[in-house]
Scaffold this motif. Structure first.
Motif, short mmCIF file in Angstrom:
data_model
loop_
_atom_site.label_atom_id
_atom_site.label_comp_id
_atom_site.label_asym_id
_atom_site.label_seq_id
_atom_site.Cartn_x
_atom_site.Cartn_y
_atom_site.Cartn_z
N PHE A 11 -42.19 72.47 -9.54
CA PHE A 11 -43.22 72.51 -10.56
C PHE A 11 -42.90 73.64 -11.52
CE2 PHE A 11 -44.62 74.49 -6.60
CZ PHE A 11 -44.78 75.82 -6.98
N ASP A 12 -43.55 73.62 -12.69
CA ASP A 12 -43.26 74.60 -13.73
C ASP A 12 -44.49 75.39 -14.17
OD1 ASP A 12 -40.45 73.99 -14.08
OD2 ASP A 12 -41.12 72.08 -14.93
N ALA A 13 -45.61 75.21 -13.48
CA ALA A 13 -46.82 75.99 -13.77
C ALA A 13 -47.71 75.93 -12.54
CB ALA A 13 -47.55 75.45 -14.98
N VAL A 14 -48.52 76.97 -12.37
CA VAL A 14 -49.49 77.01 -11.28
C VAL A 14 -50.89 77.01 -11.87
CG1 VAL A 14 -50.40 78.35 -9.35
CG2 VAL A 14 -47.93 78.19 -9.70
N LEU A 15 -51.68 76.04 -11.48
CA LEU A 15 -53.08 75.95 -11.87
C LEU A 15 -53.89 76.31 -10.63
CD1 LEU A 15 -53.01 72.51 -13.75
CD2 LEU A 15 -52.25 74.76 -14.55
N CYS A 16 -54.67 77.38 -10.71
CA CYS A 16 -55.30 77.93 -9.52
C CYS A 16 -56.81 78.07 -9.66
CB CYS A 16 -54.68 79.28 -9.17
SG CYS A 16 -55.19 79.96 -7.58
N ASP A 17 -57.51 77.67 -8.64
CA ASP A 17 -58.95 77.87 -8.54
C ASP A 17 -59.24 79.36 -8.41
OD1 ASP A 17 -61.67 77.27 -8.15
OD2 ASP A 17 -61.41 77.07 -5.99
N LEU A 18 -60.50 79.73 -8.67
CA LEU A 18 -60.90 81.13 -8.56
C LEU A 18 -61.66 81.40 -7.27
CD1 LEU A 18 -61.18 84.00 -9.81
CD2 LEU A 18 -63.30 83.18 -10.87
N ASP A 19 -62.84 80.78 -7.12
CA ASP A 19 -63.70 81.09 -5.97
C ASP A 19 -63.14 80.53 -4.67
OD1 ASP A 19 -65.55 82.58 -7.40
OD2 ASP A 19 -66.65 80.79 -8.01
N ASN A 20 -63.15 81.36 -3.66
CA ASN A 20 -62.65 81.05 -2.32
C ASN A 20 -61.13 80.91 -2.27
OD1 ASN A 20 -65.29 81.03 -1.14
ND2 ASN A 20 -65.58 78.99 -2.01
N VAL A 21 -60.47 81.31 -3.35
CA VAL A 21 -59.02 81.45 -3.37
C VAL A 21 -58.67 82.88 -3.78
CG1 VAL A 21 -56.82 80.66 -4.35
CG2 VAL A 21 -58.65 79.01 -3.89
N ILE A 22 -59.20 83.28 -4.93
CA ILE A 22 -59.01 84.64 -5.44
C ILE A 22 -60.26 85.48 -5.23
CG2 ILE A 22 -58.54 86.04 -7.49
CD1 ILE A 22 -57.02 83.59 -8.62
N ARG A 23 -61.42 84.92 -5.57
CA ARG A 23 -62.67 85.67 -5.51
C ARG A 23 -63.51 85.24 -4.30
NH1 ARG A 23 -67.15 85.70 -10.30
NH2 ARG A 23 -66.97 83.44 -10.05
N PHE A 24 -64.08 86.24 -3.63
CA PHE A 24 -64.94 85.98 -2.48
C PHE A 24 -66.23 86.79 -2.63
CE2 PHE A 24 -60.70 84.93 -1.25
CZ PHE A 24 -60.84 83.81 -0.44
N TYR A 25 -67.30 86.27 -2.04
CA TYR A 25 -68.62 86.87 -2.18
C TYR A 25 -69.10 87.49 -0.87
CZ TYR A 25 -69.15 84.52 -6.68
OH TYR A 25 -68.99 84.10 -7.98
N ASP A 26 -69.88 88.56 -0.99
CA ASP A 26 -70.52 89.20 0.15
C ASP A 26 -71.97 88.71 0.21
OD1 ASP A 26 -71.67 90.80 2.06
OD2 ASP A 26 -71.08 92.71 1.15
N MET A 27 -72.28 87.90 1.21
CA MET A 27 -73.61 87.31 1.33
C MET A 27 -74.48 88.03 2.36
SD MET A 27 -73.76 85.00 -0.92
CE MET A 27 -72.71 83.94 -1.94
N THR A 28 -74.14 89.27 2.65
CA THR A 28 -74.88 90.03 3.66
C THR A 28 -76.36 90.15 3.30
OG1 THR A 28 -72.90 91.32 4.16
CG2 THR A 28 -75.01 92.20 4.92
N GLN A 29 -76.66 90.52 2.06
CA GLN A 29 -78.06 90.68 1.65
C GLN A 29 -78.81 89.36 1.74
OE1 GLN A 29 -78.73 91.77 -2.43
NE2 GLN A 29 -80.89 92.24 -2.12
N LEU A 30 -78.20 88.28 1.27
CA LEU A 30 -78.85 86.98 1.32
C LEU A 30 -79.14 86.58 2.75
CD1 LEU A 30 -79.85 84.38 -0.01
CD2 LEU A 30 -77.49 83.53 0.07
N ALA A 31 -78.18 86.79 3.63
CA ALA A 31 -78.38 86.43 5.04
C ALA A 31 -79.54 87.20 5.64
CB ALA A 31 -77.10 86.70 5.83
N GLY A 32 -79.66 88.47 5.29
CA GLY A 32 -80.76 89.28 5.80
C GLY A 32 -82.11 88.79 5.29
N LEU A 33 -82.17 88.42 4.01
CA LEU A 33 -83.42 87.91 3.45
C LEU A 33 -83.80 86.58 4.08
CD1 LEU A 33 -82.88 88.76 -0.33
CD2 LEU A 33 -84.52 89.83 1.23
N GLU A 34 -82.83 85.75 4.39
CA GLU A 34 -83.13 84.47 5.05
C GLU A 34 -83.67 84.70 6.45
OE1 GLU A 34 -80.37 81.09 2.93
OE2 GLU A 34 -79.50 82.17 4.64
N ARG A 35 -83.13 85.67 7.16
CA ARG A 35 -83.65 85.98 8.49
C ARG A 35 -85.11 86.43 8.41
NH1 ARG A 35 -78.50 88.30 9.26
NH2 ARG A 35 -79.32 90.38 8.74
N VAL A 36 -85.40 87.32 7.47
CA VAL A 36 -86.77 87.80 7.30
C VAL A 36 -87.71 86.65 6.94
CG1 VAL A 36 -88.26 89.24 5.86
CG2 VAL A 36 -86.06 90.13 6.66
#
Length: 222
Positions: A11-36
């Protein structure tokens, strides 16, 4: 003008997704709010990422705050409005980070061929990339919110290949969602269903000869 089809590279070019390949999220706060709130883990995301709630955001038709209000409506009957808004806001403003292993690999690839980010994103994408220090990371960024078309629609792949300056069948497409990869393969692209950095590294290893520093999966440079 597209790259010559006589290239010996796969191939001669790379087309790449962003989320869950390069960028990841910290859902700690959301998980805590769901528990509450007494909600099952992932309830907020299930509501937020339903196509009828999520797609208008990804097509640039609504703002992030309007998306939060849609989440509030989707959680109606499960939690009070104030609590639902806290949950939606926690998801919308969750902190994120970039995987430096993947970033380093793609920077090395860019020394040899075009790299284009192809992402189902919001209108905040440009500022998000800047906050990650990735404003100039790739040659081009194809955002669903700016284009008005989301993966796996054929048009977004065609636009990405055009901006890379290569034919569709001379592109490597990397994404964590199988349906997006399958759509790319149907157009003639080489597809990588991403799960970990090794998946990307294996695909581009022919570019990374012994003169380049090898990127370990731990994130160190050997």
């Amino acid at each position: 003008m597209t790259t010559s089809q006589t290239s010996k590279r796969p191939f001669d070019a790379v087309l790449c997704d962003l989320d869950n390949v390069i960028r990841f999220y910290d859902m700690t706060q959301l998980a805590g709010l769901e528990r509450v709130a007494g909600l099952a883990p992932g309830t907020t995301m299930k509501v937020a990422y339903a196509p009828e709630v999520d797609l208008p955001l990804l097509l640039g038709k609504i703002t992030q705050q309007q998306w939060v209000e849609s989440i509030v409506l989707g959680l109606a009957g499960q939690v009070p409005v104030v609590q639902a808004r806290e949950l939606g806001t926690a998801l919308a403003t969750a902190p994120f980070w970039a995987d430096e292993v993947v970033v380093t690999l793609l920077r090395q690839v860019r020394a040899h061929m075009p790299v284009v980010l192809v992402t189902n994103a919001t209108l905040e994408l440009e500022s998000d990339l800047a906050s990650l220090g990735l404003a100039d990371f790739s040659g081009h960024v194809v955002s669903s919110a700016r284009l008005g078309v989301a993966k796996p629609d054929r048009e977004i792949y065609e636009v990405a290949a055009e901006r890379a300056g290569v034919a569709l069948d001379r592109c490597l497409f990397v994404d964590d969602r199988l349906e997006n990869v399958e759509a790319a393969v149907a157009l003639g692209m080489v597809g990588v269903h991403y799960g970990e950095p090794a998946d990307l590294r294996e695909s581009v290893s022919f570019l990374l000869d012994s003169s380049h520093a090898a990127v370990s999966l731990s994130g160190d440079v050997e």
